[in-house]
Design a protein around this motif. Structure first.
Motif, mmCIF file in Angstrom:
data_model
loop_
_atom_site.group_PDB
_atom_site.id
_atom_site.type_symbol
_atom_site.label_atom_id
_atom_site.label_comp_id
_atom_site.label_asym_id
_atom_site.label_seq_id
_atom_site.Cartn_x
_atom_site.Cartn_y
_atom_site.Cartn_z
ATOM 1 N N MET A 459 0.872 -1.399 0.065
ATOM 2 C CA MET A 459 -0.033 0.029 0.027
ATOM 3 C C MET A 459 0.749 1.324 0.057
ATOM 4 S SD MET A 459 -3.115 -1.040 0.043
ATOM 5 C CE MET A 459 -4.243 0.325 0.695
ATOM 6 N N GLU A 460 2.079 1.020 0.144
ATOM 7 C CA GLU A 460 3.285 2.354 0.164
ATOM 8 C C GLU A 460 2.714 3.341 1.022
ATOM 9 O OE1 GLU A 460 3.283 3.133 -3.880
ATOM 10 O OE2 GLU A 460 4.492 1.508 -4.482
ATOM 11 N N GLY A 461 1.835 3.204 2.313
ATOM 12 C CA GLY A 461 1.507 4.139 3.154
ATOM 13 C C GLY A 461 0.230 4.461 2.749
ATOM 14 N N LYS A 462 -0.335 4.074 1.796
ATOM 15 C CA LYS A 462 -1.696 4.851 1.403
ATOM 16 C C LYS A 462 -2.766 4.020 2.333
ATOM 17 C CE LYS A 462 0.090 7.153 -2.161
ATOM 18 N NZ LYS A 462 0.069 8.723 -2.085
ATOM 19 N N VAL A 463 -4.001 4.516 2.262
ATOM 20 C CA VAL A 463 -5.066 4.041 2.942
ATOM 21 C C VAL A 463 -6.116 3.287 2.092
ATOM 22 C CG1 VAL A 463 -6.995 4.724 4.539
ATOM 23 C CG2 VAL A 463 -4.784 6.234 4.443
ATOM 24 N N VAL A 464 -6.138 3.559 0.897
ATOM 25 C CA VAL A 464 -7.157 2.796 0.188
ATOM 26 C C VAL A 464 -6.549 2.445 -1.163
ATOM 27 C CG1 VAL A 464 -9.273 2.924 -1.042
ATOM 28 C CG2 VAL A 464 -8.966 4.697 0.881
ATOM 29 N N GLY A 465 -6.732 1.173 -1.549
ATOM 30 C CA GLY A 465 -6.413 0.494 -2.625
ATOM 31 C C GLY A 465 -7.562 0.600 -3.607
ATOM 32 N N ALA A 466 -7.654 1.020 -4.953
ATOM 33 C CA ALA A 466 -8.745 1.110 -5.574
ATOM 34 C C ALA A 466 -8.420 1.182 -7.025
ATOM 35 C CB ALA A 466 -9.599 2.411 -5.113
ATOM 36 N N VAL A 467 -9.278 0.733 -7.963
ATOM 37 C CA VAL A 467 -9.179 0.820 -9.543
ATOM 38 C C VAL A 467 -9.541 2.238 -9.957
ATOM 39 C CG1 VAL A 467 -9.764 0.084 -11.753
ATOM 40 C CG2 VAL A 467 -9.359 -1.440 -9.985
ATOM 41 N N GLU A 474 -12.943 4.801 -21.517
ATOM 42 C CA GLU A 474 -13.882 4.067 -20.754
ATOM 43 C C GLU A 474 -15.173 4.644 -20.417
ATOM 44 O OE1 GLU A 474 -11.871 2.298 -17.412
ATOM 45 O OE2 GLU A 474 -10.327 1.363 -18.514
ATOM 46 N N ALA A 475 -16.226 3.824 -20.143
ATOM 47 C CA ALA A 475 -17.706 4.531 -20.186
ATOM 48 C C ALA A 475 -17.644 4.843 -18.597
ATOM 49 C CB ALA A 475 -18.677 3.316 -20.283
ATOM 50 N N SER A 476 -16.647 4.316 -17.643
ATOM 51 C CA SER A 476 -16.616 4.773 -16.325
ATOM 52 C C SER A 476 -15.848 5.748 -15.845
ATOM 53 C CB SER A 476 -16.205 3.480 -15.418
ATOM 54 O OG SER A 476 -14.842 3.033 -15.894
ATOM 55 N N LEU A 562 -15.673 -2.330 -14.010
ATOM 56 C CA LEU A 562 -16.901 -1.624 -13.957
ATOM 57 C C LEU A 562 -17.833 -1.309 -14.757
ATOM 58 C CD1 LEU A 562 -15.006 1.594 -12.035
ATOM 59 C CD2 LEU A 562 -16.585 -0.093 -10.735
ATOM 60 N N GLY A 563 -18.969 -0.889 -14.727
ATOM 61 C CA GLY A 563 -20.033 -0.646 -15.703
ATOM 62 C C GLY A 563 -21.063 -1.429 -16.119
ATOM 63 N N LEU A 564 -21.008 -2.823 -15.508
ATOM 64 C CA LEU A 564 -21.854 -3.938 -15.854
ATOM 65 C C LEU A 564 -23.408 -3.442 -15.513
ATOM 66 C CD1 LEU A 564 -19.162 -5.341 -15.774
ATOM 67 C CD2 LEU A 564 -20.640 -7.476 -15.543
ATOM 68 N N GLY A 565 -23.569 -2.561 -14.902
ATOM 69 C CA GLY A 565 -25.165 -2.028 -14.541
ATOM 70 C C GLY A 565 -25.506 -0.741 -15.571
ATOM 71 N N TYR A 566 -24.773 -0.509 -16.357
ATOM 72 C CA TYR A 566 -25.387 0.557 -17.405
ATOM 73 C C TYR A 566 -24.632 0.919 -18.550
ATOM 74 C CZ TYR A 566 -20.796 2.991 -15.753
ATOM 75 O OH TYR A 566 -19.563 3.193 -15.865
ATOM 76 N N GLU A 576 -14.198 -11.374 -18.352
ATOM 77 C CA GLU A 576 -13.756 -12.908 -18.036
ATOM 78 C C GLU A 576 -12.586 -12.767 -17.258
ATOM 79 O OE1 GLU A 576 -14.286 -15.151 -21.446
ATOM 80 O OE2 GLU A 576 -16.387 -15.004 -21.416
ATOM 81 N N ARG A 577 -11.598 -11.993 -17.765
ATOM 82 C CA ARG A 577 -10.274 -11.876 -16.785
ATOM 83 C C ARG A 577 -10.244 -11.327 -15.727
ATOM 84 N NH1 ARG A 577 -6.278 -8.459 -21.243
ATOM 85 N NH2 ARG A 577 -7.086 -6.488 -20.709
ATOM 86 N N ALA A 578 -11.396 -10.490 -15.356
ATOM 87 C CA ALA A 578 -11.471 -9.801 -14.273
ATOM 88 C C ALA A 578 -11.539 -10.534 -12.964
ATOM 89 C CB ALA A 578 -12.631 -8.483 -14.266
ATOM 90 N N ALA A 579 -11.157 -10.063 -11.861
ATOM 91 C CA ALA A 579 -10.869 -10.686 -10.534
ATOM 92 C C ALA A 579 -12.435 -10.193 -10.036
ATOM 93 C CB ALA A 579 -9.915 -10.293 -9.683
ATOM 94 N N VAL A 580 -13.062 -9.223 -10.128
ATOM 95 C CA VAL A 580 -14.127 -8.878 -9.628
ATOM 96 C C VAL A 580 -14.976 -7.905 -10.669
ATOM 97 C CG1 VAL A 580 -15.393 -7.483 -7.698
ATOM 98 C CG2 VAL A 580 -13.317 -8.647 -7.127
ATOM 99 N N ILE A 581 -16.344 -8.293 -10.932
ATOM 100 C CA ILE A 581 -17.100 -7.527 -11.906
ATOM 101 C C ILE A 581 -18.003 -6.680 -11.090
ATOM 102 C CG2 ILE A 581 -16.568 -8.821 -13.901
ATOM 103 C CD1 ILE A 581 -18.987 -10.345 -13.651
ATOM 104 N N HIS A 582 -18.539 -5.608 -11.518
ATOM 105 C CA HIS A 582 -19.188 -4.605 -10.791
ATOM 106 C C HIS A 582 -20.470 -4.291 -11.639
ATOM 107 C CE1 HIS A 582 -19.386 -1.027 -7.675
ATOM 108 N NE2 HIS A 582 -20.381 -1.864 -7.529
ATOM 109 N N TYR A 583 -21.727 -4.313 -10.869
ATOM 110 C CA TYR A 583 -22.768 -4.004 -11.703
ATOM 111 C C TYR A 583 -23.060 -2.675 -11.062
ATOM 112 C CZ TYR A 583 -23.404 -8.935 -13.333
ATOM 113 O OH TYR A 583 -23.179 -10.166 -13.950
ATOM 114 N N ASP A 584 -22.348 -1.673 -11.202
ATOM 115 C CA ASP A 584 -22.807 -0.353 -10.751
ATOM 116 C C ASP A 584 -23.733 0.204 -11.973
ATOM 117 O OD1 ASP A 584 -20.335 -0.509 -12.471
ATOM 118 O OD2 ASP A 584 -20.169 1.677 -12.046
#
Length: 620
Positions: A459-467, A474-476, A562-566, A576-584
């Motif tokens: 994390m290199e001293g960071k608080v949040v890990g995010a994409v 990208e649409a997101s 991201l983006g599977l909800g819109y 298919e190669r993503a670890a997590v898919i999100h229906y935001d």
């Protein structure tokens, strides 16, 4: 004498017979034709025509340019129909001649882009294997390459994918343009129908003129001819003949109504009416979609009630979930989900456990409200997640939460933004004081890969890990100024409008660093300021951007898609190669409005054969 009279009578009777029978025989064919014609007229009178309104495609193609009036045509004293036939043929030939060069250039560009895209995809296919091996090593925990990466390096790694995606979109754009060019006849037919309707509306309502009748008959003929046809190749030969007859009728109407200004006014009125109808329907669709997204469906409500009844029917000692000793062990992999949807929680847990290499080390903390806590608990009592541990927490048990009165200060009518569950993510150190790290899931995600490598990210001293969501292709794509008011001097001084944004939904939190920097108090200060003046849009995302500003470790984008909800245009390989898919978005996978091509990734983790789901009419 008697014999002479007898022959005379026979002759007279013969002549009389011939004079009576001959007309009948002579006119029998004519009578038969009239009878057949009468039947044809009766059939024509009983024929029902289409009553649905053809879409005003021609009006939609104006592109806000001025309307062009009818062309002035000087007619000579020749046969009218022959002149129409000649002029229409000449017009079509000239248009085809002018467009021939454009179509050939478009075809050459399309072919060139297609060959280029094919080469790009071949290069991509050759590089995917190496990238896949590298990513699998990260996931398996065998390498810590991400721990030495920087935000800039992660962004550079996406340039090739961005260019490939742009090339693919350009390919689809050219293809759609070429398809539009091949359906010229259908557009002409629909344009003729619109013009005919405009001319027919010039006449007073009580008018019964021959021209108005002719136009209405032509409109019905053309509507029946085009039907549901979408390509020129599907048009019948009679449809092309009807087009010529319609053009003749339109030219007659143009001679009767030569006022170009009146025609322009009429078409503009029709355009405004159609645009207003489309705008109203779009607003209604948007409102209903958001309403459906923030309400509980009948089936899920039924499931929750059935599970709640079963829960309270159990003896008190049988209501406890197993492995409670593990819920505070910091050496295990802890995942948190804040939700009031029992089916969504079930999918998050099942998908994570089914892809985990060490399920016995997984601990799921599901935080919900008092209404849904019994139902969620009963579901996991009936469907235990194997060796993983489940911990159900009731938000009403957080007594310390009452001192934060500013929690509910959100100026929005959307329950997704005002729900306390949505803002619990800013109190993770208070909810889990014994843990050092935790991964937070939204309840509309599906896990497709083992996530052990996520826990090894430096994390290199960071608080949040995010994409990150700062890729324009990208649409997101989002930027700070889209949701934050940079016209405010306080905001403009402290934040960069072009800073890389990131997404909630799948985040790893360093709780020790969070507590050291006291970021919960920072969140409260910003929340209080936002309640006093409009600094950002409603919701937790802009608050997260300002609270964790410059405290985010940007992860490889394959961890979280991201983006599977819109967005219905996400590449299947990327999913298919993503670890997590999100229906935001508003089109959640458990709703009827879900994007069909993505729904299978979610439904394969739902036990539709479960008796409660069948009783509540929940099915794939």
């Amino acid at each position: 004498m008697k014999q002479f009279r007898r022959w005379w009578r026979i002759l007279i009777l013969s002549l009389l017979f011939v004079s009576v029978v001959a007309p009948l025989v002579f006119f029998s064919h004519r009578l038969k034709f009239l009878a057949g014609r009468r039947e044809f007229i009766e059939d024509l009178a009983s024929t029902t025509y289409r009553t649905d309104i053809i879409k005003l495609n021609a009006i939609g193609q104006e592109d806000a340019e001025g309307l062009e009036g009818p062309k002035e045509v000087v007619y000579k004293d020749k046969d009218f129909l022959s002149a129409i036939s000649y002029s229409s043929k000449k017009t079509n030939d000239s248009e085809e001649y002018r467009n021939e060069g454009h179509r050939s250039n478009l075809f050459e560009r399309f072919s060139h882009d297609q060959r280029g895209n094919q080469q790009v995809h071949e290069k991509e296919a050759s590089s995917v294997a190496g990238e896949k091996n590298k990513f699998n090593q990260i996931i398996d925990g065998n390498t810590h390459s991400e721990s030495h990466g920087t935000t800039d390096e992660n962004l550079k790694g996406t340039k090739k994918e961005q260019s490939d995606r742009k090339a693919t979109r350009r390919h689809h754009s050219l293809r759609s343009q070429s398809l539009k060019g091949t359906n010229k006849k259908i557009r002409e037919i629909k344009d003729q129908i619109i013009r005919a309707k405009a001319y027919s509306n010039f006449a007073p309502p009580s008018s019964n003129s021959h021209l108005v009748k002719e136009l209405k008959l032509r409109i019905k003929d053309m509507e029946r001819a085009v039907g549901e046809v979408t390509e020129d190749s599907d048009l019948s030969r009679s449809a092309l003949q009807k087009m010529r007859r319609m053009e003749a009728s339109l030219l007659k109407a143009g001679r009767v109504y030569p006022d170009c200004f009146a025609m322009a006014v009429k078409l503009r009125a029709m355009t405004n009416s159609a645009e207003e109808q489309v705008r109203s329907q779009k607003n209604e669709v948007t409102y209903l979609a958001h309403l459906a997204a923030r309400t509980t469906s009948k089936g899920i409500h039924c499931l929750s009630m059935r599970l709640t009844a079963e829960y309270f029917a159990l003896p008190f000692e049988e209501r406890k979930l197993p492995n409670e000793r593990k819920i505070h062990d910091p050496k295990l992999y802890h995942y948190a989900v804040f939700s009031d949807n029992v089916l969504a929680c079930a999918v998050v847990v099942k998908s994570t456990v089914s892809t985990a290499m060490e399920p016995k080390k997984l601990v799921f903390h599901i935080v919900t409200d008092s209404l849904n806590s019994p139902a969620i608990s009963m579901w996991f009592l009936l469907n235990p997640p194997g060796k993983a541990t489940i911990h159900i927490e009731n938000i009403e048990n957080f007594k310390w939460l009452s001192k934060y009165s500013s929690l509910k200060k959100q100026n929005s009518s959307d329950t997704r933004y005002t729900s306390e569950l949505n803002y619990l993510r800013f109190y993770l150190p208070d909810i889990f004081p014994a843990l050092n790290k935790i991964v937070l899931f939204d309840h509309d995600v599906v896990v497709q890969r083992d996530l052990r490598g996520l826990w090894n990210v430096n994390m290199e001293g960071k608080v949040v890990g995010a994409v990150g969501t700062c890729h324009e292709s990208e649409a997101s794509f989002l930027t700070m100024y889209m949701l934050i008011n940079f016209s405010d001097p306080f905001i403009a001084k402290r934040f960069d409008a072009n800073a890389c944004t990131w997404a909630f939904g799948m985040n790893v939190f360093n709780l020790q660093e969070w507590k050291r920097q006291n970021l919960t108090d920072v969140y409260h200060r910003y929340l209080q300021m936002g309640s006093q003046r409009p600094l950002w849009s409603a919701g937790s995302l802009p608050l997260g951007w300002v609270t964790f500003y410059n405290k985010v470790k940007v992860l490889d984008r394959r961890w979280h898609v991201l983006g599977l909800g819109y967005d219905s245009g996400i590449d299947q390989t990327e999913i298919e190669r993503a670890a997590v898919i999100h229906y935001d978005g508003v089109r959640k996978p458990w709703m009827d409005t879900a994007v069909g091509r993505y729904k299978g990734y979610w439904t394969k983790f739902v036990k539709y054969d479960h008796p409660f789901l069948q009783q509540c009419n929940l099915h794939d």
